[in-house]
Motif scaffolding. Structure first.
Motif, PDB file in Angstrom:
ATOM      1  N   UNK A 128       0.850  -1.205   0.000  1.00  0.00           N
ATOM      2  CA  UNK A 128       0.000   0.000   0.000  1.00  0.00           C
ATOM      3  C   UNK A 128       0.881   1.248   0.000  1.00  0.00           C
ATOM      4  N   UNK A 129       1.869   1.252   0.910  1.00  0.00           N
ATOM      5  CA  UNK A 129       2.744   2.425   1.033  1.00  0.00           C
ATOM      6  C   UNK A 129       3.610   2.606  -0.216  1.00  0.00           C
ATOM      7  N   UNK A 147      -3.555   5.376  -4.072  1.00  0.00           N
ATOM      8  CA  UNK A 147      -3.814   4.891  -2.716  1.00  0.00           C
ATOM      9  C   UNK A 147      -4.839   3.757  -2.847  1.00  0.00           C
ATOM     10  N   UNK A 200      -9.335   4.844   0.497  1.00  0.00           N
ATOM     11  CA  UNK A 200     -10.221   5.516   1.452  1.00  0.00           C
ATOM     12  C   UNK A 200     -11.297   4.568   1.975  1.00  0.00           C
ATOM     13  N   UNK A 201     -11.502   3.448   1.274  1.00  0.00           N
ATOM     14  CA  UNK A 201     -12.520   2.498   1.704  1.00  0.00           C
ATOM     15  C   UNK A 201     -12.097   1.698   2.930  1.00  0.00           C
ATOM     16  N   UNK A 238      -9.055   2.361   5.754  1.00  0.00           N
ATOM     17  CA  UNK A 238      -7.797   2.989   6.182  1.00  0.00           C
ATOM     18  C   UNK A 238      -7.166   2.319   7.390  1.00  0.00           C
ATOM     19  N   UNK A 272      -3.569   0.940   7.296  1.00  0.00           N
ATOM     20  CA  UNK A 272      -2.375   1.792   7.254  1.00  0.00           C
ATOM     21  C   UNK A 272      -2.182   2.640   8.507  1.00  0.00           C
ATOM     22  N   UNK A 273      -3.265   2.918   9.227  1.00  0.00           N
ATOM     23  CA  UNK A 273      -3.104   3.917  10.278  1.00  0.00           C
ATOM     24  C   UNK A 273      -2.273   3.436  11.458  1.00  0.00           C
ATOM     25  N   UNK A 312       1.586   4.511  11.596  1.00  0.00           N
ATOM     26  CA  UNK A 312       1.989   5.911  11.759  1.00  0.00           C
ATOM     27  C   UNK A 312       2.516   6.161  13.158  1.00  0.00           C
ATOM     28  N   UNK A 317       4.593   9.290  14.939  1.00  0.00           N
ATOM     29  CA  UNK A 317       5.167  10.604  14.697  1.00  0.00           C
ATOM     30  C   UNK A 317       4.979  11.477  15.931  1.00  0.00           C
TER      31      UNK A 317
END
Lengths: 403, 403
Positions: A326-327, A336, A372-373, A375, A378-379, A382, A384
């Protein structure tokens, strides 16, 4: 203009409104192929437009009239040269469809058939893209829509169905129970079925993805095509699209089809690798790739036979490979993808690592849904830390990033 | 080929890489218009294609070369006749853009300008569509991308930025702090700015939405256009698109532009209704419509002047009206809009209720973003009880629904 042929026993039937699968072979072995007499279909390359929607293929579709308002298809194909050392790699991205997935190609045909046969109601059992696609495309029509969903459907997907005004039946049970009760109710109330694999016309809608790719590439089809597989209908449809075009003398070959399955939902890959005669191997699915998380694939026989005919095979990728894909796909191409879509890209990379591709190959990868269907895949990746809005601190951070 | 003109003092400048706003009038009053010598632009109706992407407008865009890989624009326009008693209503749906919003039209031009001026890095401060759009469209280029976001950005939006490989700077502060620090850093490090309103070329990218609509309607533009407004750049761009086409003799009139703001974020509407000379009224925004939730609109002067010139006005709609609009729009047209996009539709309905429209009018409504970008506005409205997978129970439920 067309007939229906059982994928297993080969019996040929005249199409009838209530005919979905071969009565002799049952729902699993008896999925039907739509067969055309190609001599009666008069089409030439110049009939097709690189920017046309799927209605441009009407002469090669089993419908009398195309009845959908939205623009389905006309999705972009992006070319990358010398990608991972491969001469030409094409990305066919179906996330720009009306409800952001490949499934719109099937729903468009289902809706057209429902009108043709005079139904007033259309239904399906689903938790995902098929459901939102049916709900979205039927919204501006006067068809009533019923969607059977299992109780554990995520609220976001439930919301999407409601938004389109579909009647949602939340079944207090799992997906299989929702599927079975939907079929019983649909038959009893004489509703039209948009249940995948059971309805042979869905595959015909989906085949337009292959045809559209061929048109966009000036009928120079790629050597190898990567496509993810769940219940087996999309991958079968890709073969069928090329097969029809080949038989109509529009293209010179049928590409090798490589089916990609998630390791946790590899029922078709297992069935295929066990060899002929293909005997469905069912499993308990477990993968982040929702749209291909299928334990009991309904189009497994067709998928195995078609992939075999194309000279292709199946590969599996694990969830980590899908996430990475995906990334990497997004970064390299700007696409995406939802996990099931990115799985095809992960499969391409696996094929590279297995030395299955040659430098001079041309390759196409079907990306079947918009990220977008879904997410959640991937979240979690993250991590950060916030930085105070102080010039020096920000510059320090940027200098760290740039290295 | 073009000059830059201050919206307030009218001073005309030659474009330069570091010129964003009028040095005399400042960032708020001194946003710049791109002005063309229309006599030097040689275009005719047949130069344009109903299925072309925004690069087809290159001759009327302030760029030397279009540098974006993805297909931006070529979004569908759907026609509904006698809709709410209005002769023709067109829905221009920009949710099918590469990153699913209207903002891709602006990012495409920003990226092209960054290349033209020889920048290696592009940045913006944003929490929403502008950020994902810049990240997505720059992903397959060799530009570096930095996105400044406030600490409270939803994880889903943060994830989307990371997916595209943008460098995300999570600022420990609010949006205004992120914006201000981004400008300081951008200037210091000589990065190209994609901050809305500050960069006059963003509006030029966005104007292609109006031009595309005109092309798709065979240059018969509607009488009235509805568009939602946040910082004022999109609505200004719609006017500018029609204005350019009018001055190039491609269309016969400029439609009346009706700007729709959320009641909780009605800074432009307030400024407009206070009358001339337009003096920005800033507010603390509070609305579910993220993308137009702006307290200090940066393009307010332009928005007021352009809407006035068009003979249009501003209307406000509350959050309940926006939520209702999402559902009704989806049900009637099959378009699932994000709240900011549905606001324009809510405004159309408000205009009907205020008797502002005539039966014989033709109307266009711009739907600027895909509902998948923000589902929280709809999911609270879902109340549904599970039903056991028992035939009689399901039938009973369906009979209740059908009445």
């Amino acid at each position: 203009m067309y007939k229906l042929k059982c994928i297993t026993c080969g019996t040929i039937y005249d199409p009838e409104p209530n005919m979905y699968t071969c009565p002799k072979c049952g729902e699993r072995y008896g999925t039907l192929e739509v067969i055309f007499n190609y001599d009666l279909i008069n089409v030439k390359k110049s009939d097709f437009d690189k920017h046309g929607d799927i209605s441009q293929f009407s002469k090669i579709l089993p419908i009398t009239e195309y009845k959908v308002k939205q623009v389905v298809g006309n999705t972009p194909t992006y070319e990358f040269k010398n990608y991972y050392g491969i001469k030409k790699v094409f990305f066919k991205y179906d996330g720009t469809n009306p409800t952001s997935s490949y499934k719109d190609r099937a729903s468009a045909i289902a809706i057209s058939k429902a009108y043709e046969y005079g139904y007033d109601t259309i239904y399906c059992a689903s938790t995902g893209n098929a459901a939102s696609s049916l709900a979205g495309l039927s919204a501006p029509t006067d068809l009533k829509t019923f969607i059977f969903v299992p109780k554990n459907i995520p609220i976001a997907k439930l919301a999407q169905l409601h938004v389109f005004g579909a009647n949602v039946i939340l079944v207090d049970g799992n997906y299989d129970q929702a599927f079975d009760i939907s079929t019983k109710v649909g038959k009893k109330l004489n509703w039209y079925s948009r249940n995948s694999a059971i309805n042979p016309y869905l595959l015909e809608g989906k085949k337009t993805g292959a045809m559209e790719l061929a048109v966009q590439l000036d009928f120079e089809v790629p050597d190898i095509v990567f496509v993810s597989a769940g219940d087996g209908t999309v991958i079968s449809s890709i073969y069928k699209g090329f097969y029809d075009f080949y038989n109509l003398n529009l293209i010179q070959k049928i590409p090798k089809i490589i089916g990609i399955q998630a390791k946790g939902a590899d029922a078709i890959a297992k069935t295929f690798s066990n060899g002929k005669p293909y005997t469905p191997v069912d499993i308990i699915p477990n993968t982040i790739a929702d749209s291909i998380s299928v334990g009991k694939p309904r189009d497994v026989i067709k998928a195995c036979k078609y992939v075999e005919k194309s000279g292709g095979t199946f590969l599996t990728v694990n969830d980590e490979e899908i996430k990475t894909a995906i990334f990497e796909l997004a970064k390299n191409t700007g696409i995406f993808a939802e996990p099931a879509g990115a799985a095809a890209y992960a499969g391409f990379k696996k094929a590279i690592s297995m030395d299955l591709l040659k430098k001079e190959d041309t390759v196409a990868i079907f990306i079947t849904g918009n990220g977008l269907k879904d997410i959640k895949a991937v979240q979690d990746n993250i991590k950060i830390n916030p930085i105070p809005p102080v010039f020096e601190k920000i510059i320090e951070y940027i200098n760290g990033v740039k290295k």
